[in-house]
Design an enzyme around this catalytic site. Structure first.
Site, short mmCIF file in Angstrom:
data_model
loop_
_atom_site.label_atom_id
_atom_site.label_comp_id
_atom_site.label_asym_id
_atom_site.label_seq_id
_atom_site.Cartn_x
_atom_site.Cartn_y
_atom_site.Cartn_z
N GLU A 1 -27.07 20.32 33.90
CA GLU A 1 -26.72 21.24 34.98
C GLU A 1 -25.22 21.30 35.25
OE1 GLU A 1 -29.20 19.11 34.98
OE2 GLU A 1 -31.03 20.25 35.37
N HIS B 1 -38.29 18.20 45.07
CA HIS B 1 -38.56 19.55 44.58
C HIS B 1 -38.62 20.56 45.73
CE1 HIS B 1 -39.21 18.15 40.55
NE2 HIS B 1 -39.79 19.25 40.13
#
Lengths: 318, 352
Positions: free
Chosen positions: B61, B130
């Site tokens: 990322e 999440h």
């Protein structure tokens, strides 16, 4: 570029850095400076391998890279003095040099952070069908950052036109390499694990720096993908600031003297004299350089500070 | 005539259109060309626009954010996607130190036209890593724009506006919005970054919300209407820059303010919004402003623990009733395990 020109480039970097060290005492350069004295050969040799349309990026110790790539000396000194005429208009300082016209696309002091951006410039070149090559300058400390590995993996995956030039000066601030990386593995070997051609060489031998980098640049331009080159070299002055820091005990006087004897300028000077260059010619170089520096410093000092109102802008591009 | 589309279809249309209109635009993210296509938002784009411009990427990322920045300063216009905001936290360095600052730091010489899409998860055991709503983090950083549309129409228009913007934009999609439907105009249009929208007009109280919480606020407004309270609901659409004018104008009429936010309560956007109103017009407030937000602890995974984690319409109703001095049945705000509140609708059967 011939050896005489490389010597000139190195001498210019050396004299600029020494001038900064002298001027720093006046307390008008009010930002950190990380000087490259002792490491000039990597900057001069690697940048000489690039063509005008090629690009380079660097980190916190970037004066040498910026100057070698053709960055404006006036704009750099003015930036260090915090002036409106500086290369960032006073927003960046010594650690944020940029000269787009020269292809020096920026430097930032977060270790390793321009590596992915340089890879992005190379990816952009590939997407745009451009033949430009991007060169990322960084220190060996950056190879400990995750982002280095993420970036070189992607460069390898896409065979990007990028050259990774690692200046191994053995210290991350005051932390020696042996407390940071395993002794049985050389810095340059990390790149091999990413499937990238990798070399290790003497970073104080400017002709060798040029030769290796030139081969890497040509390979990158012809679609051969990235190359990693580790150049061993040594920082003479303190990590940050104008002085010396050998007295604080993180490195030995013997080590320092060993590397000082390997001065990249002295070595090149000896080679030039042996090849028949007159000493007077080399001495004239210094006089010319010192004149240029004096003029640039005068320009920087005489330049106005940015206006108070300019601090808020330009936050966003319109 | 209404052209009804799902939110994920609106995002797909917007991306398709941007790719077709501007050769500088490209789309990159883990899973972008996979068979699920980022919850349907990228399906078929690689086939249509080619593997050069619509591509998968390494699970890296931070590095890939830097790569996107590099291409942006080289003249491209990248769209980068993350399947969860939580994954993008690995890229905070490149987003905060680099993307947000390059234009300013280098004296305006470089532009970073970069859109970073992130999805906010909720329910079905998404748990601590999440489901975080950290829009306030990004909004706290000068140089980043932060948008979080709730309607399919705004999703398309704001995504196009984000791609056409010359600055880094954090584009936040709530997972529970991907399947909602609404009118989506055909073709190219933009919804400007910045202005909020009055989602429902009312004279008694102002509820400020964004993204999924706008739907909860509109449900609350229906419930409050039964008590004779006319609620104005402001859909922020953009978190940063924040549309203080629309909020202040509304509160100047209603005198009451409740902020309904997806994020945890402390140091979040609700405190910022209330501070701006208090600074501007303390005297016009008839009651202390209220905050409805996620509680200050990580999202638990078990449905038995998550059931009472997320703020819902009844909590907004309670906050409004308190402002009017009306009784609130605190026990009614809690649910037991006879019902699971971990799906947006019956069509959602997991797994993520």
């Amino acid at each position: 570029m011939d050896l005489k020109q490389l010597y000139y480039e190195m001498l210019r970097i050396r004299r600029v850095e020494e001038s900064i060290a002298t001027l720093y005492a006046e307390q008008q350069m009010r930002c950190p400076v990380h000087l490259s004295i002792g490491q000039e050969a990597v900057a001069a040799g690697a940048a000489a391998a690039l063509k005008p349309g090629d690009q380079a990026m660097s980190g916190h110790r970037s004066h040498a890279h910026y100057l070698a790539k053709g960055g404006s000396l006036r704009a750099m000194l003015a930036e260090i003095y915090g002036k409106a005429t500086g290369c960032c208009g006073g927003k960046g300082g010594s650690m944020h040099l940029v000269d787009l016209a020269a292809g020096f696309m920026g430097a930032v002091p977060i270790v390793g952070s321009t590596i992915p951006i340089a890879v992005g410039l190379a990816f952009g070149a590939q997407l745009q069908g451009s033949s430009r090559v991007t060169l990322a300058f960084f220190g060996e400390g950056a190879t400990e950052e995750g982002v280095f590995h993420e970036s070189i993996n992607f460069a390898s995956l896409k065979k990007l036109p990028v050259v990774f030039v690692c200046e191994n000066n053995f210290y991350s601030v005051y932390s020696p390499l042996e407390v940071r990386q395993p002794r049985h593995r050389e810095v340059f070997q990390q790149a091999i694990g990413h499937g990238v051609e990798s070399h290790q060489a003497d970073g104080n031998e400017v002709a060798e720096v040029l030769r290796l980098t030139q081969a890497a640049v040509e390979k990158a331009r012809s679609g051969g993908g990235p190359t990693f080159i580790e150049f061993k070299t040594y920082r003479w002055r303190e990590h940050c600031g104008p002085g010396y820091d050998n007295d604080i005990g993180y490195r030995t006087p013997e080590e320092y003297e060993h590397w000082k004897a390997l001065c990249p300028l002295e070595r090149t000077r000896r080679q030039l004299l042996a090849a028949g260059t007159a000493a007077a010619e080399l001495d004239t170089m210094q006089a010319r350089i010192d004149l240029e520096i004096a003029e640039a410093a005068a320009f920087a000092k005489a330049s106005p500070f940015p206006t108070r109102e300019s601090a808020t802008q330009p936050l966003f591009a319109a | 005539m209404n052209r009804i589309r799902k939110y994920h279809e609106a995002l797909l249309e917007a991306t398709d259109l941007c790719l077709a209109r501007d050769p500088r635009v490209y789309l990159m993210g883990l899973g972008v060309p996979d068979p699920k296509g980022i919850f349907g938002t990228t399906l078929g784009l690689q086939q249509k626009h080619g593997a050069r411009r619509v591509l998968d990427m390494p699970t890296a990322e931070n590095g890939m954010t830097g790569v996107a920045i590099g291409t942006a300063i080289a003249g491209m216009r990248p769209i980068l996607t993350h399947q969860r905001l939580d994954f993008a936290l690995l890229a905070m360095e490149q987003m905060v130190n680099q993307a947000a600052k390059w234009h300013y730091m280098f004296g305006g010489q470089m532009r970073v036209p970069l859109v970073i899409r992130m999805i906010l998860g909720r329910g079905w055991g998404q748990g601590p890593q999440h489901s975080q709503s950290l829009h306030a983090w990004f909004a706290h950083v000068p140089g980043l724009k932060v948008v979080m549309p709730v309607t399919p129409q705004d999703a398309k228009g704001l995504l196009i506006a984000s791609v056409e913007d010359d600055n880094p934009v954090i584009f936040l999609e709530h997972r529970w919005l991907h399947n909602i439907t609404g009118h989506v105009p055909e073709g190219h249009y933009t919804v400007p970054i910045g202005p909020a929208r009055i989602a429902r007009a009312g004279k008694d109280v102002t509820i400020v919300a964004a993204s999924y919480m706008v739907l909860e606020a509109l449900r609350a407004a229906e419930l409050l209407a039964a008590d004779g309270i006319e609620t104005e609901v402001i859909d922020l659409r953009t978190i940063s820059p924040l549309d203080s004018d629309t909020i202040n104008e509304s509160v100047s009429r209603t005198g009451r303010l409740v902020v309904a936010d997806l994020g945890t309560k402390s140091f979040g956007i609700s405190g910022e919004i209330i501070a701006r109103v208090v600074e501007a017009q303390l005297a016009s407030l008839k009651a202390p402003p209220g905050r409805v937000s996620a509680p200050d602890y990580p999202t638990p995974t078990s449905p038995a623990l998550a059931n009472n984690y997320y703020p819902r319409a009844p909590h907004i109703v309670a906050a409004v009733r308190r402002q009017f001095g009306l009784p609130v049945d605190e026990a009614s705000l809690m649910v037991d395990n006879s019902i699971w509140l971990d799906v947006p609708d019956k069509s959602f059967t997991g797994p993520f």
